[in-house]
Design a protein around this motif. Structure first.
Motif, PDB file in Angstrom:
ATOM      1  N   MET A  55       0.626  -0.850   0.079  1.00 58.22           N
ATOM      2  CA  MET A  55      -0.094   0.233  -0.083  1.00 58.22           C
ATOM      3  C   MET A  55       0.779   1.396   0.381  1.00 58.22           C
ATOM      4  O   MET A  55       2.300   1.371   0.759  1.00 58.22           O
ATOM      5  CB  MET A  55      -0.629  -0.009   0.956  1.00 58.22           C
ATOM      6  CG  MET A  55      -1.730   1.187   1.163  1.00 58.22           C
ATOM      7  SD  MET A  55      -2.327   1.053   2.887  1.00 58.22           S
ATOM      8  CE  MET A  55      -1.831   1.181   3.828  1.00 58.22           C
ATOM      9  N   PHE A  56       0.760   1.917  -0.453  1.00 55.34           N
ATOM     10  CA  PHE A  56       1.247   3.428  -1.153  1.00 55.34           C
ATOM     11  C   PHE A  56       0.402   4.533  -0.349  1.00 55.34           C
ATOM     12  O   PHE A  56      -0.417   5.154  -0.929  1.00 55.34           O
ATOM     13  CB  PHE A  56       1.737   4.231  -2.579  1.00 55.34           C
ATOM     14  CG  PHE A  56       2.897   2.907  -3.226  1.00 55.34           C
ATOM     15  CD1 PHE A  56       2.284   1.262  -4.128  1.00 55.34           C
ATOM     16  CD2 PHE A  56       4.454   3.103  -2.915  1.00 55.34           C
ATOM     17  CE1 PHE A  56       3.515   1.333  -4.077  1.00 55.34           C
ATOM     18  CE2 PHE A  56       5.284   2.169  -3.218  1.00 55.34           C
ATOM     19  CZ  PHE A  56       4.397   1.029  -3.875  1.00 55.34           C
ATOM     20  N   THR A  57       1.027   5.355   0.184  1.00 51.54           N
ATOM     21  CA  THR A  57      -0.141   5.899   1.670  1.00 51.54           C
ATOM     22  C   THR A  57       0.805   6.998   1.808  1.00 51.54           C
ATOM     23  O   THR A  57       2.374   7.224   1.569  1.00 51.54           O
ATOM     24  CB  THR A  57      -0.180   4.828   2.852  1.00 51.54           C
ATOM     25  OG1 THR A  57      -1.015   5.661   2.903  1.00 51.54           O
ATOM     26  CG2 THR A  57       0.784   4.631   3.622  1.00 51.54           C
ATOM     27  N   ALA A  58       0.091   8.534   2.180  1.00 52.92           N
ATOM     28  CA  ALA A  58       0.681   9.401   3.175  1.00 52.92           C
ATOM     29  C   ALA A  58       0.191   9.663   4.059  1.00 52.92           C
ATOM     30  O   ALA A  58      -1.227   9.888   4.042  1.00 52.92           O
ATOM     31  CB  ALA A  58       0.459  10.527   2.303  1.00 52.92           C
ATOM     32  N   LEU A  59       0.304   9.356   5.260  1.00 54.30           N
ATOM     33  CA  LEU A  59      -0.371   8.976   6.696  1.00 54.30           C
ATOM     34  C   LEU A  59      -0.049  10.252   7.470  1.00 54.30           C
ATOM     35  O   LEU A  59      -0.920   9.624   8.231  1.00 54.30           O
ATOM     36  CB  LEU A  59       0.246   7.743   7.449  1.00 54.30           C
ATOM     37  CG  LEU A  59      -0.893   6.069   6.614  1.00 54.30           C
ATOM     38  CD1 LEU A  59      -0.021   5.011   7.472  1.00 54.30           C
ATOM     39  CD2 LEU A  59      -2.278   5.966   6.988  1.00 54.30           C
ATOM     40  N   GLN A  60       1.511  10.463   7.130  1.00 52.89           N
ATOM     41  CA  GLN A  60       1.800  12.040   7.312  1.00 52.89           C
ATOM     42  C   GLN A  60       0.541  12.957   8.270  1.00 52.89           C
ATOM     43  O   GLN A  60      -0.538  13.417   7.216  1.00 52.89           O
ATOM     44  CB  GLN A  60       2.785  12.596   7.758  1.00 52.89           C
ATOM     45  CG  GLN A  60       4.178  11.536   7.134  1.00 52.89           C
ATOM     46  CD  GLN A  60       4.423  11.347   8.989  1.00 52.89           C
ATOM     47  OE1 GLN A  60       4.287  11.641   9.618  1.00 52.89           O
ATOM     48  NE2 GLN A  60       5.105  10.170   8.584  1.00 52.89           N
ATOM     49  N   PRO A  61       0.892  13.344   9.223  1.00 49.42           N
ATOM     50  CA  PRO A  61      -0.946  14.358   9.403  1.00 49.42           C
ATOM     51  C   PRO A  61      -0.947  15.732   8.928  1.00 49.42           C
ATOM     52  O   PRO A  61      -1.816  16.340   8.576  1.00 49.42           O
ATOM     53  CB  PRO A  61      -0.920  14.764  11.226  1.00 49.42           C
ATOM     54  CG  PRO A  61       0.642  13.421  11.929  1.00 49.42           C
ATOM     55  CD  PRO A  61       0.700  13.404  10.591  1.00 49.42           C
ATOM     56  N   GLN A  62       0.243  16.194   8.503  1.00 53.11           N
ATOM     57  CA  GLN A  62       0.294  17.204   7.353  1.00 53.11           C
ATOM     58  C   GLN A  62      -0.099  17.512   5.923  1.00 53.11           C
ATOM     59  O   GLN A  62      -0.420  18.182   5.828  1.00 53.11           O
ATOM     60  CB  GLN A  62       1.847  17.740   7.761  1.00 53.11           C
ATOM     61  CG  GLN A  62       3.235  17.089   6.649  1.00 53.11           C
ATOM     62  CD  GLN A  62       3.680  16.255   7.579  1.00 53.11           C
ATOM     63  OE1 GLN A  62       3.404  15.468   8.419  1.00 53.11           O
ATOM     64  NE2 GLN A  62       5.108  15.985   7.017  1.00 53.11           N
ATOM     65  N   ARG A  63      -0.368  15.491   6.315  1.00 52.38           N
ATOM     66  CA  ARG A  63      -0.506  15.913   4.682  1.00 52.38           C
ATOM     67  C   ARG A  63      -2.274  15.268   4.470  1.00 52.38           C
ATOM     68  O   ARG A  63      -2.492  15.416   3.437  1.00 52.38           O
ATOM     69  CB  ARG A  63      -0.232  14.029   4.274  1.00 52.38           C
ATOM     70  CG  ARG A  63       1.281  13.384   3.600  1.00 52.38           C
ATOM     71  CD  ARG A  63       2.030  14.575   2.595  1.00 52.38           C
ATOM     72  NE  ARG A  63       3.071  14.340   2.912  1.00 52.38           N
ATOM     73  CZ  ARG A  63       4.286  15.291   2.458  1.00 52.38           C
ATOM     74  NH1 ARG A  63       3.123  16.002   1.332  1.00 52.38           N
ATOM     75  NH2 ARG A  63       5.659  15.536   1.911  1.00 52.38           N
ATOM     76  N   GLN A  64      -2.878  15.710   5.577  1.00 52.10           N
ATOM     77  CA  GLN A  64      -3.796  15.274   5.881  1.00 52.10           C
ATOM     78  C   GLN A  64      -5.018  14.596   4.572  1.00 52.10           C
ATOM     79  O   GLN A  64      -5.647  15.536   3.308  1.00 52.10           O
ATOM     80  CB  GLN A  64      -4.649  16.630   4.338  1.00 52.10           C
ATOM     81  CG  GLN A  64      -4.307  17.677   6.426  1.00 52.10           C
ATOM     82  CD  GLN A  64      -4.699  19.229   5.978  1.00 52.10           C
ATOM     83  OE1 GLN A  64      -5.078  19.843   4.361  1.00 52.10           O
ATOM     84  NE2 GLN A  64      -4.597  20.515   6.258  1.00 52.10           N
ATOM     85  N   CYS A  65      -4.483  13.268   4.557  1.00 52.51           N
ATOM     86  CA  CYS A  65      -4.953  11.827   3.512  1.00 52.51           C
ATOM     87  C   CYS A  65      -5.920  11.458   5.033  1.00 52.51           C
ATOM     88  O   CYS A  65      -5.853  10.824   5.043  1.00 52.51           O
ATOM     89  CB  CYS A  65      -4.053  11.916   2.920  1.00 52.51           C
ATOM     90  SG  CYS A  65      -4.382  10.232   1.460  1.00 52.51           S
ATOM     91  N   GLY A  66      -7.682  12.073   5.128  1.00 55.54           N
ATOM     92  CA  GLY A  66      -8.263  11.151   5.426  1.00 55.54           C
ATOM     93  C   GLY A  66      -8.400  10.113   4.666  1.00 55.54           C
ATOM     94  O   GLY A  66      -9.080   8.899   5.547  1.00 55.54           O
ATOM     95  N   VAL A  67      -8.658   9.443   3.808  1.00 51.77           N
ATOM     96  CA  VAL A  67      -9.544   8.422   2.891  1.00 51.77           C
ATOM     97  C   VAL A  67      -7.779   7.449   2.822  1.00 51.77           C
ATOM     98  O   VAL A  67      -7.922   6.151   3.595  1.00 51.77           O
ATOM     99  CB  VAL A  67      -9.209   8.538   1.246  1.00 51.77           C
ATOM    100  CG1 VAL A  67      -9.779   7.702   0.751  1.00 51.77           C
ATOM    101  CG2 VAL A  67     -10.104   9.838   1.251  1.00 51.77           C
TER     102      VAL A  67
END
Lengths: 313, 782
Positions: A55-67
């Motif tokens: 899974m390629f994702t962006a979980l850091q809070p500053q990325r603001q990726c709710g999905v």
């Protein structure tokens, strides 16, 4: 010939090393976190007899990726179901690459959206169907499991950890209420306070009529920000859908109209002095008119072709 | 005579209130109805000799006008098109009613319909709620007995509007029991024209809900009446009405849960009385036995979880009554209260679990594709609340507030009704229907309390209130010795109010503005009814730029073609939406229909539609299909056609046959569903696509677009060269909306596929593959 043999031996030791390393990681956490180096070594580098689901994702809070967060939860559920199932083998590993830890991987794979699920088969190049169609199938763990089963022949029965929080909370709440009632058993007046009951009933009704149940089931975004202009729209343009912010606005408007009606009646019936009652009366009718016409104008903006408006268009 | 008088009176009143259009006409009259009480009171002080007579005449005329308005605003479809049955389910109801009237009641109960769900058939008598058909059949029978010869179709078409009038009356009765006469009249006017109810009861929409809402409201009225009086007479009436409701609609479950909930909450509020005991015990036993007489319901009331709450409350009530009895004999009250607490806690836990189970049940159902595919099972947005209820949705919480502030036994009921109905309406858009009556009632309460205080002058009001209220009290308590704390408080407040008024200016402004709101509501209702809820969907209409109208009658054209030109026992395959219409209009055997009881059968049809032609042919042969009927909207831009529904067919087929059908195959790599050249090859060669676009590639609709341009999806189709091997086109309607294909019989001899056996060995590939395999084996061993 000798060189070929050496080559093979080196490869074999390399492979077994890799597999043991992967198994060790997998025993620690079901979804292996990877950065650029690890990714190149364990996924891209050739000797590999295991499939990788990444899974390629962006979980850091500053990325603001709710999905991403929701998708991550589902992915964890899937990986845990696999990790703790009796059929667990070293055929498939689950891993994730965060954009902030391995942005080079994103560049390497020419990827510009997260979350993305990719399958790297044990042999051969990834094909078209090795990219999970997130838009079409959603990221429910069951759907992911079907996709994994399709790609790797590994059947995973998704077992969701039962959510005890709800019933526990309810039980706790009931216990607290019961305890309070027992402690105050000689003075249960507060149970007979009509205002409290009426107010809670009103809250429930307003929540329901403003479409919060739709939000609960469909999970729309709070508001929509236009990426090019940066303009935030709180009202969804179509009558088939709504934003969360919009429902809150509607809830407030409905409540205001209701309050206006109640004020009107109070003004006529209460035993306060006449000046206050007149103010109440004017405030009441003002609330009703203003917020109803406002609501009507929002409705008109959403329901195209609706001809009527009142006070404001 | 009296009627004539009433009507002219009402008209006069309406014109005095400056009513305009045909449908708006009744509305100001109705708005005046809110003040009906007030107006009557004004006349009362003027010294008219028989105030009660005036009041009842006024109430009668307002009610009559409300019924008339309700009836006439439902006739848009009949006036614009003709007297025709609408949509899908009504066609089945019509067909069964027809069967009932031609073959008699017992034949209907035993009816095995071999023309549906071929080859399975369907036992109709045991799987329908017969109330609707029996009602229509009975009306038809009585009319014919009186030598008023009406075709059964007209009875069916006009049944729902007639029943909407009865609903208005029963809503009036119920609201009068809950609040007062003025509120009752307002509620009747609201329910007569509110779109939330019209959506299910326009002329031609011959469906269960049309009569069920009347039964629902009437049952509630009789229940409230029996709780108020505690007389077995009213309770038996309530049971009979409940029986009618059970026979008419599956929504009776709402009643059998709401009434126990009412009793339970009354017990919790320590409002237990002998009246409640008599009412509920009688209702539960008699209602249970009566409801089990309906074949479709059978033993469900003692088996399924949704009826268990009623049984639990029944047991609880008996225990409570027994304890009450003991309490008279014994003195150890502390012990008893403790015991009561224990019992009520246990019952409450049972009740909550039942609710929890049903809640999760509803929740699970949302995710099954066949249920998700029906648009009526969607949750509700605020827009649909506003669309269906307009001003009422904002004001009914105020009515709820007043009801809870002045609580008594029956207002507990209406509060519970509102809260539960609003929850269900939030979960499922079609349950808006059960919310609508209670919203009308509570809004009427809110508006009526405002009008009560703001209509009429202060000076004139100085004297009457005391007299008036006592008069009202007398009237209300004439039949029974029933008095509640809430009412007394209200009269006290009324007297207080009379001491000092707000002044005529403020009052008249408020009244004017409120009337304006109500007029807007009436206009909104008319607009919504006319634009959204009055299309038969069997006949379509399109409008030209100059306003002239084209009627597109393709559906009936095609169905009559089937009826006239095919063998009587021909079997027609279509998607399930059209099953009832084919059976009703074409009178041919269908494979699946809107009674979606057999998911695997539907999936099989979906599989045939989404497979390629030869695979589909095998399925169709095995199902003995003679004709295939599809709906294609690409020529006229009709968006509800089969290609737009196609993904649901695929999904449902995939649910049963995951090996053969995969949803992802029908999308482009980017995850889009496209019919043009970029579309996935599986889609471009599946049976549904081929049948929809057969010969469409030759057709140029206008000069700006290329040939084969699909107006619904705004795309030039990707596969223009469509040839059939096992099917042939049998019929295409005028605007290509309906296309029918004939499934060819098997050829005399299956022609061989002339594919030469390839003898050239592909050695290059095999050797490489084997080599690679060995290499990996080595790695693995090491």
């Amino acid at each position: 010939c000798y060189i070929v043999l050496m080559y093979k031996v080196i490869f074999c030791t390399l492979l077994s090393e890799k597999v043991t390393q992967m198994m060790e990681w997998a025993s620690k956490r079901s979804v292996i976190r990877m950065n650029g180096d690890k990714f190149r070594r364990f996924v891209k580098a050739p000797p590999r007899n295991y499939s990788m689901v990444i899974m390629f994702t962006a979980l850091q809070p500053q990325r603001q990726c709710g999905v991403c967060r929701q998708a991550d939860e589902e992915f964890q559920v899937l990986a845990n179901s696999w990790r703790y199932s009796s059929a667990f083998t070293n055929k498939v590993f689950f891993a994730s690459v965060d954009f902030d830890e391995g942005s080079d991987v994103f560049q390497m794979l020419n990827m510009n959206s997260a979350p993305t699920f990719l399958h790297f088969p044990s042999k051969g190049k990834p094909r078209r169907s090795d990219t999970y169609e997130l838009q079409v199938r959603g990221f429910a763990a069951e759907q992911l499991a079907r996709w994994v089963a399709d790609r790797t022949d590994v059947q995973i029965r998704v077992i969701r950890p039962p959510n005890y929080a709800g019933p526990l909370l309810l039980g706790f709440l009931l216990a607290v209420i019961g305890g309070l009632a027992y402690l105050r058993r000689h003075n249960l007046e507060f149970l007979f306070n009509k205002n409290v009951w009426a107010f809670s009933a009103l809250c429930f009704v307003l929540i329901m009529t403003s479409g919060q149940m739709w939000n609960h089931i469909r999970g729309p975004p709070y508001a929509h920000k236009n990426p090019s202009t940066g303009q935030v729209s709180y009202i969804h343009g179509s009558s088939q859908a709504q934003f969360v912010a919009e429902t809150h606005i509607v809830l407030l408007f409905n409540a205001a109209v209701t309050m206006g009606m109640v004020l009107l009646c109070e003004a006529a019936t209460s035993d306060m002095d006449i000046g206050k009652r007149k103010i109440m009366c004017v405030a009441g009718i003002g609330l009703v008119m203003l917020f109803f016409s406002w609501l009507l104008s929002i409705f008109r903006a959403k329901y195209h072709g609706y001809p009527y408006s009142f006070l404001m268009s | 005579m009296a009627e004539h008088h009433a009507a002219s009176d009402g008209k006069h009143k309406a014109s005095a209130n400056a009513g305009g259009s045909v449908h708006g006409n009744s509305r100001p009259g109705a708005a005046g109805g809110g003040g009906g009480g007030g107006g009557g009171k004004g006349g009362l002080s003027g010294g008219l000799t028989q105030p009660a007579g005036w009041q009842s005449l006024l109430s009668f005329s307002i009610l009559f006008l409300a019924c008339l308005a309700g009836f006439s605003s439902r006739l848009f479809a009949v006036i614009r098109f003709e007297s025709i049955i609408h949509e899908f389910d009504p066609w089945f109801n019509y067909r069964s009613t027809h069967h009932l009237t031609t073959n008699g009641f017992f034949e209907f109960l035993n009816w095995f319909d071999e023309r549906a769900w071929y080859p399975l058939g369907r036992i109709v008598g045991g799987t329908v709620y017969p109330g609707l058909m029996v009602t229509a059949g009975l009306i038809h029978y009585v009319l014919n007995l009186l030598h008023i010869t009406v075709h059964i179709r007209d009875v069916c078409v006009f049944l729902a509007p007639v029943f909407s009038g009865l609903t208005a009356i029963s809503t009036f009765l119920l609201t009068r029991e809950l609040w007062n006469q003025g509120a009752g009249l307002l509620a009747a006017c609201f329910i007569a024209i509110v779109p939330g109810y019209i959506s299910r009861s326009v002329a031609g929409s011959f469906d269960n809900e049309g009569i069920a809402i009347f039964a629902l409201q009437f049952t509630y009225y009789l229940w409230v009446k029996s709780v108020k009086t505690g007389s077995v007479f009213w309770t038996i009436g309530c049971c009979l009405s409940y029986f009618y409701m059970v026979s008419a609609w599956g929504g009776y479950v709402f009643i059998i849960n709401l009434i126990p909930l009412h009793v339970f909450v009354l017990l919790l509020m320590q409002r237990y009385s002998r009246r409640v005991y008599i009412a509920y015990s009688t209702f539960y036993i008699v209602g249970l036995i009566l409801s089990m007489q309906i074949p479709f319901v059978g033993f469900q009331p003692i088996r399924t979880s949704e009826h268990m709450a009623a049984a639990g409350v029944f047991a609880l009530l008996q225990a409570y009554a027994f304890l009450q009895y003991l309490k008279d004999r014994l003195t150890r009250q502390e012990f008893q209260t403790l015991f009561f607490l224990g019992v009520s806690l246990a019952a409450g836990v049972v009740f909550l679990t039942v609710i929890y189970l049903t809640y999760t049940g509803i929740y699970a159902k949302i995710h099954i594709p066949i249920i998700a595919s029906v648009s009526e099972h969607q949750p509700t947005t605020w827009v649909s609340f506003f669309f269906d209820l307009h001003i009422l949705v904002c004001t009914f919480p105020a009515g709820l507030w007043f009801c809870i502030k002045n609580i008594n036994d029956e207002r507990v009921f209406v509060a519970l009704y509102a809260i539960s109905a609003v929850y269900f309406a939030g979960v499922m858009v079609r349950l808006m229907l059960t919310l609508t009556p209670v919203v009308c009632m509570l809004s009427a309460v809110a508006f009526s309390s405002v009008f009560e205080h703001y209509m009429g002058d202060d000076t004139k009001r100085e004297k009457p209130p005391a007299e008036d209220s006592s008069d009202e009290d007398d009237k209300r308590n004439s039949g029974n010795l029933y008095d509640k704390a809430g009412k007394v408080r209200k009269h006290v407040s009324e007297q207080e109010k009379a001491e000092e008024g707000l002044g005529p200016n403020v009052k008249s402004i408020v009244t004017m503005l409120m009337l304006m709101l109500l007029m807007m509501f009436a206009v909104h209702c008319t607009w919504v009814t006319s634009n959204a809820y009055s299309s038969p969907s069997v006949v379509l209409a399109s409008y030209n730029h100059d306003g002239t109208r084209n009627i597109l009658d393709d559906f009936r054209e095609a169905y009559y073609w089937l009826r006239q030109n095919t063998d009587e026992h021909a079997r027609v395959m279509s998607w399930w939406d059209y099953g009832y219409q084919i059976a009703g209009m074409a009178n041919r055997t269908t494979l699946v229909d809107n009674n979606t009881w057999n998911n695997s059968h539907i999936a099989l049809v979906g599989k045939a539609m989404s497979s390629n032609e030869s695979a589909a042919y095998q399925i169709m042969r095995s199902l003995d299909v003679d004709y295939v009927l599809i709906i294609f909207g690409g020529v006229i831009g009709y968006s509800g056609d089969d290609i737009n529904k196609f993904l649901w067919m695929v999904r449902i087929a995939e649910g049963e046959h995951p090996k053969d059908i995969r949803e992802s195959d029908y999308f482009t790599p980017q995850g889009e569903f496209r019919v043009d050249k970029a579309g996935s090859p599986t889609l471009l060669n599946c049976l549904m696509y081929k049948m929809s676009y057969y010969r469409f590639g030759e057709m140029q609709l206008d000069f700006r677009t290329p040939p084969g341009f699909d107006r619904t999806r705004n795309a030039e189709i990707g596969n223009k060269d469509i040839k059939f091997k096992h099917l042939e086109e049998a019929f295409t309607s005028e605007h290509w909306l309906v296309r029918i294909y004939k499934v060819k019989n098997l050829d005399n001899r299956e022609p061989l596929d002339h594919k030469l056996r390839s003898v050239v060995p592909k050695q290059k590939y095999t050797s490489k593959k084997v080599a690679g395999h060995i290499l990996f084996c080595c790695f693995n061993q090491k």
